[in-house]
Write an enzyme that holds these catalytic residues in place. Sequence first.
Site, PDB file in Angstrom:
ATOM      1  N   PRO A  20       0.362  -1.191   0.443  1.00  0.00           N
ATOM      2  CA  PRO A  20       0.021  -0.088   0.172  1.00  0.00           C
ATOM      3  C   PRO A  20       1.094   1.386   0.107  1.00  0.00           C
ATOM      4  O   PRO A  20       2.014   1.211   0.455  1.00  0.00           O
ATOM      5  CB  PRO A  20      -0.908   0.337   1.090  1.00  0.00           C
ATOM      6  N   GLY A  45       7.231   1.055   3.425  1.00  0.00           N
ATOM      7  CA  GLY A  45       7.959   1.248   2.139  1.00  0.00           C
ATOM      8  C   GLY A  45       7.899   1.298   0.775  1.00  0.00           C
ATOM      9  O   GLY A  45       8.755   0.438   0.043  1.00  0.00           O
ATOM     10  N   SER A  46       6.864   1.510   0.846  1.00  0.00           N
ATOM     11  CA  SER A  46       5.921   0.996  -0.832  1.00  0.00           C
ATOM     12  C   SER A  46       7.407   1.371  -1.907  1.00  0.00           C
ATOM     13  O   SER A  46       7.903   0.602  -2.807  1.00  0.00           O
ATOM     14  CB  SER A  46       5.146   1.233  -1.257  1.00  0.00           C
ATOM     15  N   ALA A  75      10.184   2.789  -1.401  1.00  0.00           N
ATOM     16  CA  ALA A  75      12.008   2.357  -2.062  1.00  0.00           C
ATOM     17  C   ALA A  75      12.107   0.648  -2.303  1.00  0.00           C
ATOM     18  O   ALA A  75      12.562   0.363  -2.726  1.00  0.00           O
ATOM     19  CB  ALA A  75      12.342   2.289  -0.006  1.00  0.00           C
ATOM     20  N   ALA A  76      10.250   0.712  -1.556  1.00  0.00           N
ATOM     21  CA  ALA A  76      10.883  -1.251  -2.806  1.00  0.00           C
ATOM     22  C   ALA A  76      10.574  -1.091  -4.143  1.00  0.00           C
ATOM     23  O   ALA A  76      10.902  -1.749  -5.027  1.00  0.00           O
ATOM     24  CB  ALA A  76       9.334  -1.969  -1.805  1.00  0.00           C
ATOM     25  N   ASP A 107      14.841   2.788   5.547  1.00  0.00           N
ATOM     26  CA  ASP A 107      14.395   2.314   4.824  1.00  0.00           C
ATOM     27  C   ASP A 107      15.059   1.554   3.567  1.00  0.00           C
ATOM     28  O   ASP A 107      14.615   0.420   2.853  1.00  0.00           O
ATOM     29  CB  ASP A 107      13.153   3.297   4.213  1.00  0.00           C
TER      30      ASP A 107
END
Length: 320
Positions: free
Chosen positions: A102, A108-109, A111-112, A155
């Site tokens: 989300p 951490g969306s 950064a991912a 993060d």
Amino acid sequence: MSEFSAVTEATAPGKIILFGEHAVVYGRPAIAAPISQLRAKATITPSSSNNCIIIAPDLNRHDFLQDLPDADALARAARLVLKAAQLGPPPDVTIHVKSQIPIASGMGSGAAITAAIIRALAQYLDRPDLQTNEMVSALTYEVEKIHHGTPSGIDNTVVAYEQPIYFVRQSPQNQIDPFKVAVPLRFVVADTGVRSSTKVAVGDVRRQYNQQPARFAHIFDECGRIAKIARQAIETGDTQQVGKLMTENHAWLQQMTVSSPELDNLVGAALQAGALGAKLSGAGRGGNMIALVEDDAGETAVCAALQRAGATAILATILA
Ligand code: PMV
């Protein structure tokens, strides 16, 4: 036709901050862990369009790289890899990004997604030196700066290393200790449904710190102390202590004004249902909270209580 022709893909996990958010920006220790079941994925496909195209349906994005400003996170991620690879014009590829994490909820969306793009592109360009955890973390950090000016680096580190990390921001080099969990920890992660900006929350804490430096330094010290003991508790399998420290950390985050009525409501509901501990996770003001539970029965009771209390999404995860 590009000389790089294979389709490549790479993924990166979401994350939770177990201890020390915000205080970590000011050099105090913090602990974060990956959520491996929630991932962002980037796929690189050769394209015949004479362009580098970035497609991210979840973000409503379909753009030519050349049209994007450098302040755009997806473009910045791609350009950093191309620059590090010392490539001239970008390759003719489509970079397709998808994420289960989300957005703007402290998981951490951003950064991912960045780490997945960096890994996939580096793989496509056959550059193993750009795929190390250190390099992926360092490049992701550069992109994280777009989201807020002074990211601590936690993060990008946890998302790149995909291990529980004890992290201290310091010069000239951050302390990054991946560490072992002695006894698996069962967490329930629940979303308030309120989207929140890390930049705004971090900026508000900065303003308050500037106005009341001694008080905030004390709050940060307490969060750092908690993170330190928590690491020992996790490494020795003292689950009860981990829970107690989480709830204590939440109280200090309330003092920083980064909790919210919605977060406090979910934290209270989890504790009342028997959670060993609970706190907000990430920048706060909205987003997710985490609760530590003892066993199956605890998980069921806490999930039900969080649902009744209005959580918009609930996820159970085990940190082992
Ligand atoms: O982006 P979030 O919500 O996971 O928050 C990051 C954690 C903070 O400590 C608030 C900011 C930082 O850079 O460490």
